[in-house]
Design an enzyme around this catalytic site. Structure first.
Site, short mmCIF file in Angstrom:
data_model
loop_
_atom_site.label_atom_id
_atom_site.label_comp_id
_atom_site.label_asym_id
_atom_site.label_seq_id
_atom_site.Cartn_x
_atom_site.Cartn_y
_atom_site.Cartn_z
N HIS A 51 5.50 -1.36 4.19
CA HIS A 51 4.04 -1.44 4.18
C HIS A 51 3.46 -0.35 3.26
O HIS A 51 2.64 -0.64 2.39
CB HIS A 51 3.52 -1.27 5.60
CG HIS A 51 2.03 -1.21 5.73
ND1 HIS A 51 1.29 -2.24 6.29
CD2 HIS A 51 1.13 -0.26 5.38
CE1 HIS A 51 0.01 -1.92 6.26
NE2 HIS A 51 -0.12 -0.72 5.72
N GLU A 52 3.89 0.88 3.46
CA GLU A 52 3.38 1.97 2.65
C GLU A 52 3.87 1.88 1.21
O GLU A 52 3.14 2.22 0.26
CB GLU A 52 3.79 3.32 3.26
CG GLU A 52 3.35 3.53 4.71
CD GLU A 52 1.85 3.44 4.90
OE1 GLU A 52 1.09 3.51 3.90
OE2 GLU A 52 1.41 3.27 6.04
N HIS B 228 1.63 -0.44 -0.73
CA HIS B 228 0.42 0.24 -1.17
C HIS B 228 0.70 1.06 -2.44
O HIS B 228 -0.03 0.98 -3.44
CB HIS B 228 -0.09 1.20 -0.09
CG HIS B 228 -0.79 0.54 1.05
ND1 HIS B 228 -1.80 -0.38 0.89
CD2 HIS B 228 -0.65 0.69 2.39
CE1 HIS B 228 -2.24 -0.77 2.07
NE2 HIS B 228 -1.55 -0.14 3.00
#
Length: 264
Positions: free
Chosen positions: A58-59, A62
């Protein structure tokens, strides 16, 4: 050291992430083969390690999107290494979400990579950077539920099927929560570039509290019911039966015992 070498080192996968990935692989194998003497423990370790992997992805989503958008500093900050300890708030990013899964069985959005917004040009790029994280959770959920919606469950051991159902549930809840247009969550990051400067200034002081407001609202019965109705609808759309999800949750919390309606 050349700049190219520095860039390669910044993108090198962290040994911490590789260790978590190894735990996921070994415990997943143990669940699949019924090798573990205590299936619940193996499911617990498999789902927890897979959940940490999804938080890292998820990170990473980003950060990788921010890199393409123009923020070349994300590599030096360690965000491209998939190291969970490199994030701005390691406790919020990993520890708190894992504790929430253990205590409440819900996928909690993690906290964050720091993007230098001034390096990103264009509102669409800002929105896409915010959307990339939840989209990683959505993709993870689709992969986990593939045997269900493809009708390919023959030969998939029951314990592994339950574990996949519960892991997909965590991804769906995390994606839904993160997509809420609440300050501090990715959903707000998607719409924020399109708001007027004055409105953004008025909202900014409340941004640090948005996450906690959402968690508090989940304790309101009406809000809780509406949220989990949406989650249940999405899980059914992905082909996951209620019993598989219930058994996955119960098997994960092995210390409470496995219900009789969950044959292994």
């Amino acid at each position: 050291m050349t700049s190219a070498a520095v860039r390669r080192s910044e993108r090198r996968i962290s040994p911490v992430f590789l260790a978590v990935l190894a735990v996921m692989a070994v415990t997943g194998w143990a669940v699949w083969t019924d090798f573990a003497a205590l299936p619940g423990v193996a499911v617990f370790l498999f789902v927890t390690s897979a959940w940490i992997v999804s938080l890292c992805l998820h990170e990473y989503a980003h950060a990788r999107t921010a890199l393409f958008g123009g923020d070349v500093t994300v590599g030096a900050k360690g965000y491209l290494s998939l190291n969970p300890f490199a994030y701005t708030h390691a406790v919020l990013s990993v520890v708190l979400p894992v504790l929430f899964v253990i205590m409440g069985g819900i996928g909690l959005p993690g906290g964050a990579v720091f993007i230098e917004q001034g390096r990103i040009k264009g509102r669409w790029k800002h929105s896409l950077i915010s959307a990339a994280g939840p989209l990683a959770n959505v993709l993870f959920a689709v992969v986990c539920t593939a045997p269900f919606w493809l009708g390919a469950l023959d030969g998939v051991p029951a314990a592994f099927r339950y574990a996949l159902a519960f892991l997909a549930f965590l991804q769906v809840t995390a994606a839904l929560l993160n997509l809420l247009p609440v300050p501090g969550l990715d959903g707000y990051g998607i719409v924020e570039p399109w708001l007027s400067y004055g409105l953004k200034r008025r909202i900014a002081p409340y941004a640090p509290y948005g996450f906690f407001v959402v968690i508090a609202l989940l304790f309101v019965p009406a809000v809780n019911g509406a949220f989990f109705d949406a989650v249940d609808a999405l899980m059914r759309a992905l082909g996951v039966a209620d019993r598989a999800l219930s058994c996955g949750s119960a098997l994960y919390r092995f210390w409470e015992g496995t219900p009789e309606y969950c044959p292994l």
